[in-house]
Structures are given as structure tokens and as C-alpha cells.
Design a protein around this motif. Sequence first.
Motif, PDB file in Angstrom:
ATOM      1  N   ASN A 149       0.827  -1.199   0.000  1.00 25.69           N
ATOM      2  CA  ASN A 149       0.000   0.000   0.000  1.00 25.69           C
ATOM      3  C   ASN A 149       0.867   1.257   0.000  1.00 25.69           C
ATOM      4  N   THR A 150       1.911   1.244   0.830  1.00 26.35           N
ATOM      5  CA  THR A 150       2.828   2.384   0.904  1.00 26.35           C
ATOM      6  C   THR A 150       3.569   2.589  -0.407  1.00 26.35           C
ATOM      7  N   VAL A 151       4.041   1.496  -1.004  1.00 18.93           N
ATOM      8  CA  VAL A 151       4.781   1.595  -2.269  1.00 18.93           C
ATOM      9  C   VAL A 151       3.904   2.178  -3.371  1.00 18.93           C
ATOM     10  N   LEU A 152       2.668   1.710  -3.465  1.00 15.72           N
ATOM     11  CA  LEU A 152       1.774   2.215  -4.516  1.00 15.72           C
ATOM     12  C   LEU A 152       1.478   3.694  -4.312  1.00 15.72           C
ATOM     13  N   ALA A 153       1.250   4.104  -3.067  1.00 18.84           N
ATOM     14  CA  ALA A 153       0.974   5.519  -2.796  1.00 18.84           C
ATOM     15  C   ALA A 153       2.168   6.387  -3.176  1.00 18.84           C
ATOM     16  N   GLN A 154       3.382   5.939  -2.819  1.00 17.38           N
ATOM     17  CA  GLN A 154       4.588   6.686  -3.148  1.00 17.38           C
ATOM     18  C   GLN A 154       4.790   6.763  -4.663  1.00 17.38           C
ATOM     19  N   THR A 155       4.564   5.645  -5.333  1.00 15.69           N
ATOM     20  CA  THR A 155       4.803   5.587  -6.777  1.00 15.69           C
ATOM     21  C   THR A 155       3.900   6.553  -7.530  1.00 15.69           C
ATOM     22  N   VAL A 156       2.613   6.519  -7.226  1.00 10.96           N
ATOM     23  CA  VAL A 156       1.668   7.398  -7.915  1.00 10.96           C
ATOM     24  C   VAL A 156       1.965   8.862  -7.598  1.00 10.96           C
ATOM     25  N   SER A 157       2.220   9.157  -6.339  1.00 15.77           N
ATOM     26  CA  SER A 157       2.491  10.534  -5.937  1.00 15.77           C
ATOM     27  C   SER A 157       3.751  11.079  -6.596  1.00 15.77           C
ATOM     28  N   LEU A 158       4.824  10.295  -6.595  1.00 16.28           N
ATOM     29  CA  LEU A 158       6.075  10.738  -7.197  1.00 16.28           C
ATOM     30  C   LEU A 158       5.937  10.892  -8.706  1.00 16.28           C
ATOM     31  N   TYR A 159       5.187   9.994  -9.341  1.00 16.10           N
ATOM     32  CA  TYR A 159       5.002  10.112 -10.786  1.00 16.10           C
ATOM     33  C   TYR A 159       4.283  11.410 -11.125  1.00 16.10           C
ATOM     34  N   GLY A 160       3.239  11.705 -10.368  1.00 19.04           N
ATOM     35  CA  GLY A 160       2.523  12.953 -10.589  1.00 19.04           C
ATOM     36  C   GLY A 160       3.408  14.165 -10.365  1.00 19.04           C
ATOM     37  N   THR A 161       4.268  14.095  -9.353  1.00 13.89           N
ATOM     38  CA  THR A 161       5.168  15.206  -9.052  1.00 13.89           C
ATOM     39  C   THR A 161       6.154  15.449 -10.189  1.00 13.89           C
ATOM     40  N   VAL A 162       6.796  14.375 -10.644  1.00 13.30           N
ATOM     41  CA  VAL A 162       7.807  14.509 -11.696  1.00 13.30           C
ATOM     42  C   VAL A 162       7.181  14.940 -13.021  1.00 13.30           C
ATOM     43  N   LEU A 178       3.109   5.799 -17.552  1.00 16.40           N
ATOM     44  CA  LEU A 178       3.481   4.970 -16.414  1.00 16.40           C
ATOM     45  C   LEU A 178       3.198   3.509 -16.735  1.00 16.40           C
ATOM     46  N   ALA A 179       4.270   2.738 -16.923  1.00 13.22           N
ATOM     47  CA  ALA A 179       4.134   1.323 -17.259  1.00 13.22           C
ATOM     48  C   ALA A 179       3.827   0.509 -16.006  1.00 13.22           C
ATOM     49  N   ILE A 180       2.929  -0.438 -16.141  1.00 13.62           N
ATOM     50  CA  ILE A 180       2.595  -1.308 -15.012  1.00 13.62           C
ATOM     51  C   ILE A 180       3.826  -2.114 -14.596  1.00 13.62           C
ATOM     52  N   ALA A 181       4.691  -2.435 -15.539  1.00 15.20           N
ATOM     53  CA  ALA A 181       5.923  -3.169 -15.222  1.00 15.20           C
ATOM     54  C   ALA A 181       6.824  -2.378 -14.283  1.00 15.20           C
ATOM     55  N   THR A 182       6.822  -1.049 -14.395  1.00 17.24           N
ATOM     56  CA  THR A 182       7.622  -0.211 -13.501  1.00 17.24           C
ATOM     57  C   THR A 182       7.097  -0.305 -12.070  1.00 17.24           C
ATOM     58  N   ILE A 183       5.778  -0.347 -11.916  1.00 17.01           N
ATOM     59  CA  ILE A 183       5.189  -0.485 -10.584  1.00 17.01           C
ATOM     60  C   ILE A 183       5.556  -1.844  -9.991  1.00 17.01           C
ATOM     61  N   GLU A 184       5.516  -2.873 -10.800  1.00 19.76           N
ATOM     62  CA  GLU A 184       5.876  -4.207 -10.318  1.00 19.76           C
ATOM     63  C   GLU A 184       7.352  -4.267  -9.931  1.00 19.76           C
ATOM     64  N   GLU A 185       8.203  -3.575 -10.670  1.00 24.47           N
ATOM     65  CA  GLU A 185       9.624  -3.508 -10.312  1.00 24.47           C
ATOM     66  C   GLU A 185       9.803  -2.799  -8.981  1.00 24.47           C
ATOM     67  N   ALA A 186       9.024  -1.753  -8.743  1.00 25.83           N
ATOM     68  CA  ALA A 186       9.088  -1.041  -7.462  1.00 25.83           C
ATOM     69  C   ALA A 186       8.672  -1.961  -6.318  1.00 25.83           C
ATOM     70  N   LEU A 187       7.633  -2.752  -6.520  1.00 24.52           N
ATOM     71  CA  LEU A 187       7.202  -3.703  -5.494  1.00 24.52           C
ATOM     72  C   LEU A 187       8.302  -4.731  -5.204  1.00 24.52           C
ATOM     73  N   LYS A 188       8.968  -5.196  -6.248  1.00 24.67           N
ATOM     74  CA  LYS A 188      10.056  -6.157  -6.086  1.00 24.67           C
ATOM     75  C   LYS A 188      11.207  -5.535  -5.300  1.00 24.67           C
ATOM     76  N   ARG A 189      11.594  -4.308  -5.664  1.00 21.08           N
ATOM     77  CA  ARG A 189      12.694  -3.635  -4.983  1.00 21.08           C
ATOM     78  C   ARG A 189      12.361  -3.356  -3.518  1.00 21.08           C
ATOM     79  N   SER A 190      11.101  -3.115  -3.235  1.00 22.00           N
ATOM     80  CA  SER A 190      10.708  -2.769  -1.867  1.00 22.00           C
ATOM     81  C   SER A 190      10.935  -3.916  -0.883  1.00 22.00           C
ATOM     82  N   GLN A 191      11.123  -5.118  -1.390  1.00 21.61           N
ATOM     83  CA  GLN A 191      11.370  -6.259  -0.519  1.00 21.61           C
ATOM     84  C   GLN A 191      12.766  -6.222   0.104  1.00 21.61           C
TER      85      GLN A 191
END
Length: 217
Positions: A56-69, A182-195
Motif C-alpha cells: 500500500n505504501t509503495v503504490l501511494a509513493q509511486t503514484v504521488s512521485l510520478y505525478g510530481t515529476v 506509467l508502465a505497469i511493469a515499472t510499478i511491479e519492479e518497485a514492489l520487487k525492490r521494496s522487498q
Amino acid sequence: MVATQEMITDSWVRASWEEFLVQAERPEYEQARCYYDNGCMRIETMPVGSGHSQDNTVLAQTVSLYGTVKNIRIKGFTNGSFRKRGVRECQPDLAFYVGADFQIPPKTSQPVDVDQFGAPHLAIEIASTTLNDDLGRKRLLYERLGVQEYWVVDVDAGEVIAFEVFDGGSRQIQESKVLPGLAIATIEEALKRSQTEDDGTLNRWLLETFSGKKEEK
């Protein structure tokens, strides 16, 4: 009327709108998540585990940062309730209004009035124990509510299943439409890295990725 002693949680139960409101306002369900659609209600009381809360935290950060950039106007809600009075209500893990034209709902103790503010453009459910329902019954709810995009995060698989909603239905997509590029694969990579990475390291990678800069080693 759905009697208190007969109330079944974590399943869809036939109920009127009035019955739903009575159950949703019970003190013991203050921390529960409440849904209503097509003459049925669902009160979710299952505890949230570590995987669910981290994703949940990763998804919130990802969307927020994408919008910011990308300079995209965004307003996010965590566990916010959205109500089309008398018809349906939902409480997604995350929801976002996106774009230049939306009006920011005021801070109140009441659900966001969809008739006044519209449905959020993006709704996200983090599925650790509710995957089948999130892909099925809730997907129909969000289609009928009028969201433009709906994501389901499979915590166990580290997969994001994203749908574009249009013409009363939905289809799976590999790149967001409400967050162009915003590619869905990028979000999945973020989830993987968050581990294995802390939030700061992950956020720096996201910023570098979204801005087109290569990560420095």
C-alpha cells in the motif's frame, strides 16, 4: 433487516441501503471496510498484514512521485470512502483524483459524495486475502461507480493487474491511461525492490526512473 447477531462479515450479503448504513455505522466496525453495490453489502474485518501495508505504501509513493515529476495534478485518499447515496459505496485501499478539472473534496467525517465530486479517476485494491473478490465483484462495483482505471495488486505474486474502464466494462492494460507513460511493469519492479530496499532508496530509484535519469552506482 439484517439482524446484528446474524451479520456475516467478509462476504457479500443481500441488504437494503438502509440496512447497510446501520451495519456500517456500528462501533465494532469502525476499523472495517464497507462496500455496497447492486443490493448487496460487504463488511471486511480481516486484519491487514505486513505485505498488504508495505505494498500500500509503495503504490501511494509511486503514484504521488510520478505525478510530481510529470507535473500531473493529483489528490490521493488512503482507505477513503466514496458514496453514491442509495446505490453504492466503496472504500478502496487507495484512490486518486487525477487531472486539471477535478474539485478537491473537503475534509469531513463523511464519505466523499460521488454525485457532487465524481468518482475517483483511479482506484486501487491491495489483495492479500481478497484477490478473487477484488478481481470479480469489486471490479464490477468500480465499473458501475465510474472510475476510469482500477488496479488490483496481488501481494503474494508481486503483480499489478490494471484495468481501463470504459463503456460500462473494463479491459486489462499494461500502461496507465490516467497517468500517461506509467508502465505497469515499472510499478511491479518497485514492489520487487521494496522487498530489499528502504523507502528512501526506492524513492530515489523511482525519481530517477520517472525523470529519465539512470541510477548512479
